[in-house]
Design an enzyme around this catalytic site. Structure first.
Site, PDB file in Angstrom:
ATOM      1  N   THR A 163      38.634  40.752  38.949  1.00 28.91           N
ATOM      2  CA  THR A 163      37.455  41.588  39.185  1.00 28.91           C
ATOM      3  C   THR A 163      36.169  40.791  38.988  1.00 28.91           C
ATOM      4  O   THR A 163      35.219  40.918  39.775  1.00 28.91           O
ATOM      5  CB  THR A 163      37.496  42.831  38.284  1.00 28.91           C
ATOM      6  OG1 THR A 163      38.752  43.493  38.509  1.00 28.91           O
ATOM      7  CG2 THR A 163      36.359  43.788  38.599  1.00 28.91           C
TER       8      THR A 163
ATOM      9  N   VAL B 114      44.552  38.959  33.862  1.00 31.69           N
ATOM     10  CA  VAL B 114      44.477  38.621  35.287  1.00 31.69           C
ATOM     11  C   VAL B 114      43.583  39.619  36.020  1.00 31.69           C
ATOM     12  O   VAL B 114      42.774  39.237  36.875  1.00 31.69           O
ATOM     13  CB  VAL B 114      45.884  38.540  35.920  1.00 31.69           C
ATOM     14  CG1 VAL B 114      45.798  38.237  37.412  1.00 31.69           C
ATOM     15  CG2 VAL B 114      46.729  37.481  35.225  1.00 31.69           C
ATOM     16  N   CYS B 115      43.689  40.903  35.677  1.00 31.35           N
ATOM     17  CA  CYS B 115      42.852  41.926  36.328  1.00 31.35           C
ATOM     18  C   CYS B 115      41.373  41.691  36.017  1.00 31.35           C
ATOM     19  O   CYS B 115      40.511  41.837  36.892  1.00 31.35           O
ATOM     20  CB  CYS B 115      43.275  43.317  35.881  1.00 31.35           C
ATOM     21  SG  CYS B 115      44.977  43.720  36.285  1.00 31.35           S
ATOM     22  N   ASP B 116      41.079  41.339  34.775  1.00 32.51           N
ATOM     23  CA  ASP B 116      39.721  41.012  34.345  1.00 32.51           C
ATOM     24  C   ASP B 116      39.203  39.840  35.179  1.00 32.51           C
ATOM     25  O   ASP B 116      38.114  39.918  35.767  1.00 32.51           O
ATOM     26  CB  ASP B 116      39.761  40.675  32.853  1.00 32.51           C
ATOM     27  CG  ASP B 116      38.422  40.226  32.299  1.00 32.51           C
ATOM     28  OD1 ASP B 116      37.915  39.161  32.721  1.00 32.51           O
ATOM     29  OD2 ASP B 116      37.890  40.927  31.413  1.00 32.51           O
TER      30      ASP B 116
ATOM     31  N   SER C 190      45.340  47.261  35.753  1.00 39.17           N
ATOM     32  CA  SER C 190      44.436  47.755  34.717  1.00 39.17           C
ATOM     33  C   SER C 190      43.390  46.697  34.406  1.00 39.17           C
ATOM     34  O   SER C 190      43.730  45.536  34.169  1.00 39.17           O
ATOM     35  CB  SER C 190      45.193  48.105  33.431  1.00 39.17           C
ATOM     36  OG  SER C 190      44.278  48.462  32.409  1.00 39.17           O
TER      37      SER C 190
END
EC number: 1.11.1.24
Length: 167
Positions: free
Chosen positions: A64, A59-61, A54
């Site tokens: 990306t 970590v996803c932020d 998500s």
């Protein structure tokens, strides 16, 4: 079914365990609520597919944002796709707020087609596991990293080097 962990607790990944040399499976994901995308939409390009559970997590932020920076340096023959199960309008909102303009976000929310085809669908959460796939212009997988722990960062440098070898 493969095993991985989330904060040290076991989770189950559904689908095949893909490796370098395998033909990249097709998939259907959403560009927005009405428009789909598939592997064929990026035919003839080197594809770096960054999979995140998500976009609204740390970590996803970071993952990306990092690949958005790298995408600007990789040239026109490379497309960087970020796939998550976030709804398409949530992805668009996040990209606008984060200034993401080089990465294409795609949503696996409707059928989990990508997660199932690439062996990264987390059975317990119905999210896609953090992973990186580099696919050449002929749709052969050249690099795979499926993280054993959901909260860890991928090896950004290795993924970018795998792309650079193909362009």
């Amino acid at each position: 079914m493969a095993q991985a962990t989330f904060k040290g607790n076991p989770i189950t990944l559904i689908g095949p365990e893909l490796k370098a040399g395998d033909k990249a499976p097709d998939f259907t994901v959403n560009k927005n609520l009405l428009e789909n995308a598939s592997l064929a939409d990026y035919a003839g390009k080197v594809k770096l597919i960054s999979v995140v559970p998500s976009l609204d997590t740390g970590v996803c932020d970071a993952q990306t944002r990092r690949f958005n920076e790298e995408a600007a340096k990789l040239g026109d023959n490379v497309v960087v796709l970020t796939i998550s199960v976030d709804l398409p309008f949530a992805q668009a909102r996040w990209c606008g707020a984060a200034g993401i303009d080089k990465v294409i976000t795609l949503s696996d929310y409707k059928t989990r087609s990508f997660g199932k085809a690439y062996g990264v669908l987390i059975d317990e959460f119905q999210l896609d596991m953090r992973a990186i796939f580099v696919i050449d212009a002929n749709d052969t997988i050249q690099y795979v990293e499926v993280l054993p722990e959901m909260t860890n960062h991928p090896n950004y440098e290795a993924a970018v080097e795998a792309v650079k070898k193909l362009v």
